[in-house]
Design a protein around this motif. Structure first.
Motif, PDB file in Angstrom:
ATOM      1  N   ASP A 106       0.876  -1.196  -0.108  1.00  0.00           N
ATOM      2  CA  ASP A 106      -0.062   0.011   0.014  1.00  0.00           C
ATOM      3  C   ASP A 106       0.859   1.191  -0.134  1.00  0.00           C
ATOM      4  N   THR A 107       2.027   1.172  -0.011  1.00  0.00           N
ATOM      5  CA  THR A 107       3.000   2.441   0.561  1.00  0.00           C
ATOM      6  C   THR A 107       2.773   3.480  -0.836  1.00  0.00           C
ATOM      7  N   ALA A 108       3.185   2.982  -1.929  1.00  0.00           N
ATOM      8  CA  ALA A 108       3.103   3.606  -3.017  1.00  0.00           C
ATOM      9  C   ALA A 108       1.830   4.709  -3.275  1.00  0.00           C
ATOM     10  N   GLY A 109       0.783   3.821  -3.045  1.00  0.00           N
ATOM     11  CA  GLY A 109      -0.708   4.484  -3.306  1.00  0.00           C
ATOM     12  C   GLY A 109      -1.037   5.490  -1.977  1.00  0.00           C
ATOM     13  N   TYR A 110      -0.521   5.138  -1.047  1.00  0.00           N
ATOM     14  CA  TYR A 110      -0.659   6.276   0.467  1.00  0.00           C
ATOM     15  C   TYR A 110       0.184   7.339   0.148  1.00  0.00           C
ATOM     16  N   VAL A 111       1.404   7.204  -0.493  1.00  0.00           N
ATOM     17  CA  VAL A 111       2.074   8.373  -0.568  1.00  0.00           C
ATOM     18  C   VAL A 111       1.715   9.191  -1.473  1.00  0.00           C
ATOM     19  N   LYS A 112       0.961   8.795  -2.657  1.00  0.00           N
ATOM     20  CA  LYS A 112       0.373   9.422  -3.676  1.00  0.00           C
ATOM     21  C   LYS A 112      -0.595  10.302  -3.439  1.00  0.00           C
ATOM     22  N   ASP A 113      -1.337   9.614  -2.337  1.00  0.00           N
ATOM     23  CA  ASP A 113      -2.708  10.291  -1.664  1.00  0.00           C
ATOM     24  C   ASP A 113      -2.403  11.590  -0.541  1.00  0.00           C
ATOM     25  N   GLY A 114      -1.031  11.627  -0.586  1.00  0.00           N
ATOM     26  CA  GLY A 114      -0.431  12.587   0.337  1.00  0.00           C
ATOM     27  C   GLY A 114      -0.998  12.125   2.010  1.00  0.00           C
ATOM     28  N   GLY A 115      -0.936  10.948   2.234  1.00  0.00           N
ATOM     29  CA  GLY A 115      -1.234  10.674   3.582  1.00  0.00           C
ATOM     30  C   GLY A 115      -0.064  10.292   4.330  1.00  0.00           C
ATOM     31  N   LEU A 116       0.736   9.959   4.088  1.00  0.00           N
ATOM     32  CA  LEU A 116       2.111   9.386   4.893  1.00  0.00           C
ATOM     33  C   LEU A 116       3.202  10.481   4.817  1.00  0.00           C
ATOM     34  N   LEU A 117       3.809  10.415   5.892  1.00  0.00           N
ATOM     35  CA  LEU A 117       5.150  11.481   6.528  1.00  0.00           C
ATOM     36  C   LEU A 117       6.352  10.935   6.033  1.00  0.00           C
ATOM     37  N   ASP A 118       6.864  11.777   5.305  1.00  0.00           N
ATOM     38  CA  ASP A 118       8.283  11.527   4.762  1.00  0.00           C
ATOM     39  C   ASP A 118       9.345  11.455   6.238  1.00  0.00           C
ATOM     40  N   VAL A 119       9.890  10.409   6.443  1.00  0.00           N
ATOM     41  CA  VAL A 119      10.690  10.134   7.589  1.00  0.00           C
ATOM     42  C   VAL A 119      12.100   9.874   7.184  1.00  0.00           C
ATOM     43  N   THR A 120      12.557  10.126   6.145  1.00  0.00           N
ATOM     44  CA  THR A 120      13.835   9.677   5.439  1.00  0.00           C
ATOM     45  C   THR A 120      14.881  10.213   6.440  1.00  0.00           C
ATOM     46  N   LYS A 121      14.906  11.454   7.133  1.00  0.00           N
ATOM     47  CA  LYS A 121      15.863  12.138   7.898  1.00  0.00           C
ATOM     48  C   LYS A 121      16.116  10.949   9.001  1.00  0.00           C
TER      49      LYS A 121
END
Length: 431
Positions: A106-121
């Protein structure tokens, strides 16, 4: 040795008390970063959820103790209705949780929907992250950025009947060709058994045949994906899998409609000599008629001694972009997916850890897990990191392709070509 539950809990407590996660990046849609208050968490409701809840409760207790004035409210949501709940949460931040468990596809779809926070750092600064299995890390990665932390991983291997193999003087197959011939030997000698029970609707049972023959689901090109399911190598794998739907192994009339759960149910009921099942299938098999009469080995590849690449399934835990508790939410995400917590989850639920060192310790303690860990170590595959994958999956593009070949309605070339067109349309629409 594997971490005992109590020791794992002590480690989890120590990790929380040691300090918060580093300050999160400012890519939240909320302009707040409250350092107290209530954090809402959504986790999946499991069959027999109490052991999972006990592990989570221990993490929450330690977290609340380390963060005065903070309360964590955990809700367990049904997996089969998660899509509606998550969509509503993305559309209405006030009803959304701060932290959420989600399926790794589900990751890519949720990212496209703007739902998940970028926690790369934060993920990069987390000392434990360096031991994350590469494929598990890939499951939280979109366009080079991390949108969560892997929670557990699941892979499939070959279950086989030890009593049947002994009776017929058979050895576990070492190649895919031997797998097919062994399956037919079993059915010929014991006509009441499927040799290798397979399913026309079992996408992740079929994909190892494609990958082992050098095929791919899709390839990344210019920020998007192009289907590879109609390549010569992929077609070879499709032909190898669909050739098993015959009267001398698993008749198409019965097996074409089967999904993964159906194949495991048949094996557990004593109706098959072999089956492709996951580490997560163990409890179902143990509860069946074959208890004490089966073993597991990695699914063989094309070359002798090789392991067919398996799909790396599993779940992740991420932070919603709408959270008003950015720092606390990221810290809680890390505690819920830490080495200590994953060790306790393995004890409680049998979930395979995503950290390689913790997983190796688990396999050393529980022999049953060894073939699954060997499969992971040999190299696994993941679905394209495109929001278009959810459309491909829900539209049953790949099962339809398999069933068209099995039924004789279309050739492998025609069916895979049509599937590729549908996949490319989904990738294109997703951007």
């Amino acid at each position: 040795m594997k971490l005992a539950p109590r020791f794992a809990l002590l480690l989890a407590t120590a990790a929380v008390v040691a300090g918060c996660a580093p300050q999160t990046s400012d890519n939240s849609s909320s302009d707040k970063d409250d350092q107290s208050g209530t954090l809402r968490v959504w986790l999946f409701q499991e069959v027999g959820n109490d052991p999972k809840a006990k592990v989570v409760d221990s993490v929450v207790t330690a977290f609340e103790k380390a963060h005065k004035g903070t309360k964590v409210d955990v809700e367990y949501i049904p997996i089969d209705t998660r899509a509606q709940r998550v969509k509503a949460a993305f559309n209405d931040p006030k009803s959304a949780p701060d932290v959420m468990e989600y399926g790794n596809t589900d990751t890519a779809g949720y990212v496209k929907d703007g739902g998940l926070l970028d926690v790369t750092k934060e993920f990069g600064a987390w000392s434990e992250a360096k031991d994350t299995d590469p494929t598990a890390k890939k499951s939280v990665t979109v366009d080079g950025k991390q949108y969560g932390s892997p929670f557990y991983v699941g892979v499939r291997a070959l279950y086989y009947r030890t009593d049947v193999f002994k009776d017929l003087g058979l050895q576990p197959p070492k190649t895919m060709a031997e797998l097919a011939s062994t399956a037919r030997k079993i059915h010929k000698a014991k006509s009441d058994l499927y040799g290798l029970v397979v399913g026309g609707a079992y996408t992740y049972g079929a994909m190892p045949f494609v990958w082992a023959n050098g095929g791919e689901l899709a390839t990344a090109q210019g920020g998007s994906y192009t289907s590879g399911i109609d390549s010569a190598a992929a077609q070879k794998g499709i032909k190898a899998y669909t050739s098993l739907f015959t009267s001398d192994n698993c008749p198409a009339a019965k097996c074409a409609v089967m999904g993964g759960n159906d194949t495991i149910t048949a094996f557990a009921a004593g109706k098959a000599g072999m089956a492709i099942g996951g580490d997560f299938s163990h409890s179902a098999v143990e509860a069946g008629k074959v208890k004490g009469k089966y073993a597991v080995v990695p699914l063989p590849g094309v070359a002798s001694g090789s392991v067919a690449p398996a799909f790396a399934g599993g779940n992740n835990i991420g932070v919603l972009k709408s959270t008003s508790h950015r720092t606390l939410a990221v810290d809680l995400m890390e505690q819920l997916t830490s080495k200590a917590t994953q060790a306790s989850m393995f004890d409680a639920m049998g979930f395979l850890p995503t950290f390689t060192d913790v997983r190796d310790a688990a396999a050393a303690k529980v022999p049953f897990e060894k073939p699954f860990v060997e499969t992971l170590a040999a190299g696994t595959k993941f679905v394209p990191a495109s929001p278009g994958w959810s459309e491909i999956d829900s539209s049953l593009v790949l099962p339809t392709m398999l069933q068209e070949v099995i039924s004789g309605k279309k050739s492998v070339a025609a069916a895979s070509g049509d599937a590729a067109k549908k996949m490319n349309s989904a990738f294109s629409s997703a951007g």
